[in-house]
Enzyme design. Structure first.
Site, PDB file in Angstrom:
ATOM      1  N   HIS A  40      -5.350 -21.434  48.799  1.00 52.25           N
ATOM      2  CA  HIS A  40      -4.266 -20.721  48.110  1.00 52.25           C
ATOM      3  C   HIS A  40      -4.763 -19.656  47.136  1.00 52.25           C
ATOM      4  O   HIS A  40      -3.983 -18.895  46.595  1.00 52.25           O
ATOM      5  CB  HIS A  40      -3.309 -21.707  47.412  1.00 52.25           C
ATOM      6  CG  HIS A  40      -3.818 -22.324  46.145  1.00 52.25           C
ATOM      7  ND1 HIS A  40      -3.432 -21.898  44.904  1.00 52.25           N
ATOM      8  CD2 HIS A  40      -4.672 -23.355  45.926  1.00 52.25           C
ATOM      9  CE1 HIS A  40      -4.005 -22.646  43.968  1.00 52.25           C
ATOM     10  NE2 HIS A  40      -4.767 -23.536  44.575  1.00 52.25           N
ATOM     11  N   ASN A  66     -12.896 -19.109  36.426  1.00 51.73           N
ATOM     12  CA  ASN A  66     -11.463 -18.824  36.553  1.00 51.73           C
ATOM     13  C   ASN A  66     -10.863 -18.227  35.289  1.00 51.73           C
ATOM     14  O   ASN A  66      -9.926 -17.438  35.362  1.00 51.73           O
ATOM     15  CB  ASN A  66     -10.696 -20.097  36.939  1.00 51.73           C
ATOM     16  CG  ASN A  66     -11.108 -21.316  36.137  1.00 51.73           C
ATOM     17  OD1 ASN A  66     -12.296 -21.608  36.006  1.00 51.73           O
ATOM     18  ND2 ASN A  66     -10.153 -22.009  35.593  1.00 51.73           N
ATOM     19  N   CYS A 121      -4.111 -24.233  34.979  1.00 48.84           N
ATOM     20  CA  CYS A 121      -4.098 -25.680  34.812  1.00 48.84           C
ATOM     21  C   CYS A 121      -4.012 -26.084  33.352  1.00 48.84           C
ATOM     22  O   CYS A 121      -3.588 -27.175  33.036  1.00 48.84           O
ATOM     23  CB  CYS A 121      -5.365 -26.267  35.424  1.00 48.84           C
ATOM     24  SG  CYS A 121      -5.752 -25.523  36.979  1.00 48.84           S
ATOM     25  N   SER A 128     -10.710 -23.122  48.180  1.00 49.20           N
ATOM     26  CA  SER A 128      -9.311 -23.536  48.255  1.00 49.20           C
ATOM     27  C   SER A 128      -8.481 -22.383  48.800  1.00 49.20           C
ATOM     28  O   SER A 128      -8.532 -21.265  48.272  1.00 49.20           O
ATOM     29  CB  SER A 128      -8.858 -23.899  46.845  1.00 49.20           C
ATOM     30  OG  SER A 128      -7.506 -24.251  46.840  1.00 49.20           O
TER      31      SER A 128
HETATM   32  N1  PLP Z   1     -12.048 -24.667  40.698  1.00 44.07           N
HETATM   33  C1  PLP Z   1     -11.655 -23.508  40.157  1.00 44.07           C
HETATM   34  C2  PLP Z   1     -12.682 -22.573  39.627  1.00 44.07           C
HETATM   35  C3  PLP Z   1     -10.295 -23.176  40.092  1.00 44.07           C
HETATM   36  O1  PLP Z   1      -9.924 -22.018  39.554  1.00 44.07           O
HETATM   37  C4  PLP Z   1      -9.347 -24.089  40.616  1.00 44.07           C
HETATM   38  C5  PLP Z   1      -7.899 -23.805  40.522  1.00 44.07           C
HETATM   39  O2  PLP Z   1      -7.455 -23.056  39.668  1.00 44.07           O
HETATM   40  C6  PLP Z   1      -9.815 -25.284  41.193  1.00 44.07           C
HETATM   41  C7  PLP Z   1     -11.174 -25.537  41.218  1.00 44.07           C
HETATM   42  C8  PLP Z   1      -8.858 -26.274  41.802  1.00 44.07           C
HETATM   43  O3  PLP Z   1      -8.372 -25.803  43.020  1.00 44.07           O
HETATM   44  P1  PLP Z   1      -7.030 -26.434  43.663  1.00 44.07           P
HETATM   45  O4  PLP Z   1      -5.895 -25.828  42.923  1.00 44.07           O
HETATM   46  O5  PLP Z   1      -7.036 -26.031  45.086  1.00 44.07           O
HETATM   47  O6  PLP Z   1      -7.126 -27.910  43.485  1.00 44.07           O
END
Ligand code: PLP
Length: 397
Positions: A213, A163, A337, A211
């Site tokens: 969104h 990410n 995050c 996910s």
């Molecule tokens: N894993 C990765 C690589 C992510 O980029 C994200 C969210 O940014 C997540 C997990 C978590 O996903 P969620 O926001 O649906 O909990």
């Protein structure tokens, strides 16, 4: 001034087709004769209508994965899917066969990394973090060494696409190695879904998280692919939903929206990724040329088509992001995050970015609504914004 949204790795807008598909499942009093708002576990007509929507959505997701519908576990988000995969497989494998080691990487999203640390600190598992190179990539050789004969390993988890820096791992090869040794292999495909193939047989994965969104679906809904026969202890316990693998009344509108969004992305994937790849390359080339002290983070060749990420020397990301926002451009410093917390990114640290560059992360992630006119505007504004920001920073003591 219309918004130039370049933060699709954080979240995406809901596509209108997706909203339209979801709407009937919310139900409303004036729609009562054709209502689909029932609980899909109920026997009456409204329940059966909801159940039909749920089944169709599950089939659609399974088709994209090349899986069977009962290998799709519907969840509440990507974080839940990651938690469920790691905890569920690790605890079941330990109980059934005594395996006590988890292997993952230091560049995972915290949904995986903190879960693995939690399993170490509160459940007594051993944790092996694989080394990554300067692009954030894991090698098959390193995984081979960490696995040994695999006899003590409960689960391996390596993310598909990162990410923060956009690098794409060779999941198929890493998975093949795990398969040879009979060790379950999970991948966090939250950033990859909608952009890369999710063919679970080609990827050699036993579990895969996604996910909605992140691919123009609604927030608060996700799925976990779980290959038939993979040992699994449920994470959410209660009702017998999802064949006992995840309790809780289904979010039917959300699940229908997720399946619709995934199918749309899959149908358009090749053409859309080719288009976004060109925009991305323009951003990367021009930024490296026109912004002094800019460095591309992540891989040049093994990279998400919609993802450009940099560190910029002698700047603070927050100041740049606020200035970009005032100029009508939504961007991010790395992961959504961690951006609210003023601490260096664990991913940038793990790939060896020098300490003096850690404060200046910039991530520009593209999507459906972006076009070349928007990107040219960004590229005109960015060097000036960075220049002004540098001039306004206090001189070092
Ligand atoms: N894993 C990765 C690589 C992510 O980029 C994200 C969210 O940014 C997540 C997990 C978590 O996903 P969620 O926001 O649906 O909990």
């Amino acid at each position: 001034m219309s918004l130039i949204y370049l933060d699709h790795s954080a979240t995406t807008p809901l596509r209108p087709e997706v909203f339209a598909a979801m709407e009937p499942y919310f139900g409303s009093t004036d729609q009562e004769s054709n209502s689909k708002y029932g609980n899909p576990s109920s026997i009456h007509g409204a329940g059966r209508a909801a159940h039909a929507g749920l089944s169709e959505a599950r089939n659609t997701i399974a088709d994209v994965l090349g899986a069977s519908p009962n290998e799709v576990v519907l969840t509440g988000c990507g974080s839940e899917s990651d938690n469920a995969a790691l905890r569920g497989i690790a605890l079941a494998r330990r109980q059934q066969f005594g395996m006590n080691r988890i292997i993952t990487t230091p560049v995972e999203h915290h949904a995986v990394l903190y879960t693995a640390e939690d399993l170490r600190d509160f459940f007594g598992f051993e944790l092996t973090l694989l080394p990554v190179d300067g692009e954030g990539l894991v090698s098959v050789e390193e995984l081979g060494q960490a696995l040994g004969d695999g006899s003590d390993v409960a689960v391996v988890s390596v993310m598909y696409a990162n990410n923060e820096v956009g690098s794409v791992q060779d999941i198929g090869e890493l998975g093949a190695l795990c398969r040879e040794l009979g060790v379950p292999f999970h991948t966090d495909a939250v950033q990859a879904a909608g952009k890369l193939s999710l063919d679970v047989d080609g990827l050699n994965v036993d579990a895969l998280s996604a996910s909605a969104h992140k691919f123009y679906g609604p927030k608060g809904v996700g799925f976990l692919y779980l290959r038939r026969g993979t040992p699994f202890h449920p994470f959410l316990i209660g009702g017998s939903h999802e064949n006992g693998r995840r309790a809780g009344t289904h979010n039917v509108p959300g699940i229908v929206g997720m399946a619709t969004a995934l199918a749309l992305c899959e149908a358009e994937r090749e053409a859309e990724m080719a288009r976004l790849g060109q925009l991305r390359d323009r951003i990367i080339g021009c930024t490296l040329e026109s912004v002094p002290g800019a460095r591309l983070t992540g891989s040049i060749t093994k990279r998400l088509a919609n993802h450009a990420s940099f560190t910029i020397r002698d700047v603070e990301a927050e100041g740049i992001l606020i200035a970009l926002d005032l100029a009508g451009i939504a961007a991010s410093s790395g992961s959504a995050c961690t951006s609210a917390r003023q601490r260096p990114s664990h991913v940038l640290e793990a790939i060896g970015i020098p300490v003096e560059e850690l404060a200046g992360g910039l991530r520009l992630s593209l999507g459906y609504s972006n076009d070349i006119e928007q990107i040219e505007l960004l590229l005109q504004r960015l060097p000036k914004i960075i220049d002004r920001h540098r001039q306004s920073m206090p001189a070092p003591l």
